[in-house]
Scaffold this active site. Sequence first.
Site, short mmCIF file in Angstrom:
data_model
loop_
_atom_site.label_atom_id
_atom_site.label_comp_id
_atom_site.label_asym_id
_atom_site.label_seq_id
_atom_site.Cartn_x
_atom_site.Cartn_y
_atom_site.Cartn_z
N LYS A 240 -0.64 -4.11 -3.44
CA LYS A 240 -1.95 -3.57 -3.04
C LYS A 240 -2.08 -2.16 -3.62
O LYS A 240 -1.51 -1.21 -3.09
CB LYS A 240 -2.10 -3.54 -1.52
N ASP B 161 9.80 5.30 -10.19
CA ASP B 161 9.27 5.90 -11.42
C ASP B 161 9.94 7.23 -11.76
O ASP B 161 10.09 7.57 -12.94
CB ASP B 161 7.76 6.10 -11.30
N SER C 194 0.81 -1.21 0.00
CA SER C 194 0.00 0.00 0.00
C SER C 194 0.85 1.27 0.00
O SER C 194 1.54 1.55 -0.97
CB SER C 194 -0.96 -0.05 1.19
#
Length: 564
Positions: free
Chosen positions: A330, A316, A305
């Site tokens: 998740k 990223d 999460s």
Amino acid sequence: MKRFKNIIKISSQQTATILAIVMFVLMSFTVTRDSKTTDNNFETVKNLDIFYTLYKELNLYYVDPIVPGDIIKTGIDAMLISLDPYTVYIPESKVEDLKFMTTGQYGGIGAVIRRKGDYTIIYQPYEGSPALEAGLLAGDIILEIDGKSTKDMPSEQVSELLRGEPETIVELKIERLGEEKPLDVEITRQEIKRNSVPYYGLIEDKIGYIALSSFTNTAGTEVKDALMDLKENHNIESVVLDLRGNPGGLLIEAVKICNMFVDKGELIVSTRGKVAQWDKEYTAFTEPVDTEMKIIVIVNSSSASASEIVAGCIQDLDRGIVLGQRTFGKGLVQTTRELSYNGILKVTTAKYYIPSGRCIQALDYTHRNEDGSVGHIPDSLITEFTTKNGRKVYDGGGVSPDVKIEIEKLSMITSSLIIKDFIFDYANFFKLNNPTISDVDEFKLTDKDFEDFISFISDKDFDYKTKTEQSLDELIEASKDEKYFEDAEEELNILKDKFAHDKEKDLRLFKDEILEQIAQEIILKYYHEKGAIMFGIKNDTEVAKAVELLKNENEYNLILQPKN
């Protein structure tokens, strides 16, 4: 007749409730993107009516008395679990648990407890807690709470009895190793606050380390305070952020932590769901702490999460390196909604997308198998994305680390000793006989300590099967099924004898591994969670690899460049 009148009275109240629910549902559909609103509204009203009439008939005619709260709760739980494991109903009696998950705070004695045999034991009192100040020790068996026996009582119920308003008193009767008679302990409950950052410090010259165990409402502040202290007082140039075992928490705290390392205005995460008005993009909203510092985020399969938002954002944006094992996967966002009678619905309202545009949700709850089980996102639906520098990354299965480290598995005998609590019990025995030990940096067990441990478990009953033995058993069963066993019985039995484990031999063979586990448990008893983390870092292969990369700038930079 009296019973029937009561049922009619209950039914009229329920009718009002059902009508209120229906009105709410009808209104709720007007804000969604669903083009089949009318059909859905009819189905909703129809099925609520079926549920209501079914319950009325049950209440009238079922042979035994029905407890309304229990049977309705069962129905609610079954309905919600059919959606996903994160959409849950929280009754008023459990709201404090939600508060603890989001704030790290609760009223109680401040100790980790767990079941052992017929009773619940104190596994570890928190440092500075009322439990510790009252003299409770790890291994203490809770016999009674306020005069009520805890034998065969579920640990969850024990926990509820231990919790309460600050400044109230709870009386325990405990059984302790080395004491002939039970002890009475009186504890004044206090407000307990669990830190999201249990430890931070310097692991090498100019390399900092921050362990983040949860994303409560103070996680961002705690990480920032730790980072500033390491920068100002230790002049660090790089940092290791340890998210292993961190199950997540508040999304906004993940945003705050990412914000410390990226430029203001940079997209960190976005959420998209059924309710268009709730879709949101979260960008870095304050000036960063440091955009040049080298970062390595350590993760494992239990990092979930909010942990995956941080790891995924750092990856990223090519802001740092992710190291370890693939994360949990998740990618669902929950929102809390207040219900009548002070209940709360925690409902999945959106999926989150990290800066490259990918969602890392691993399990597909929307398309279940015929048996109701849930499968992973199929490979055919996995999509390629690119990082800021152009590196390839993928959705549908957690965050895959830039540097993969194989998890070190314990031997079967060490695992058995841990599962049977013999290492835990020996650590308690050790502390009973050693009031003090050396500092964390200097503590080391000796050969004599190992022999003491061997003596301690000599009369204990435990066994295990090695993977070789398990594989051999499967081979024998397969040979019986395929009618080959009789021809090969003699050879198979020779193999079975050959590979049969020897406990005494295995204890010696895996001595170093066993001693490390014992030492870790002993350190926990004396120096609590902070000390255990400090001690564990010394022999941590993943931390060691992180340090190696941070000291090699060329290799560090090369990992962040796209592969041809």
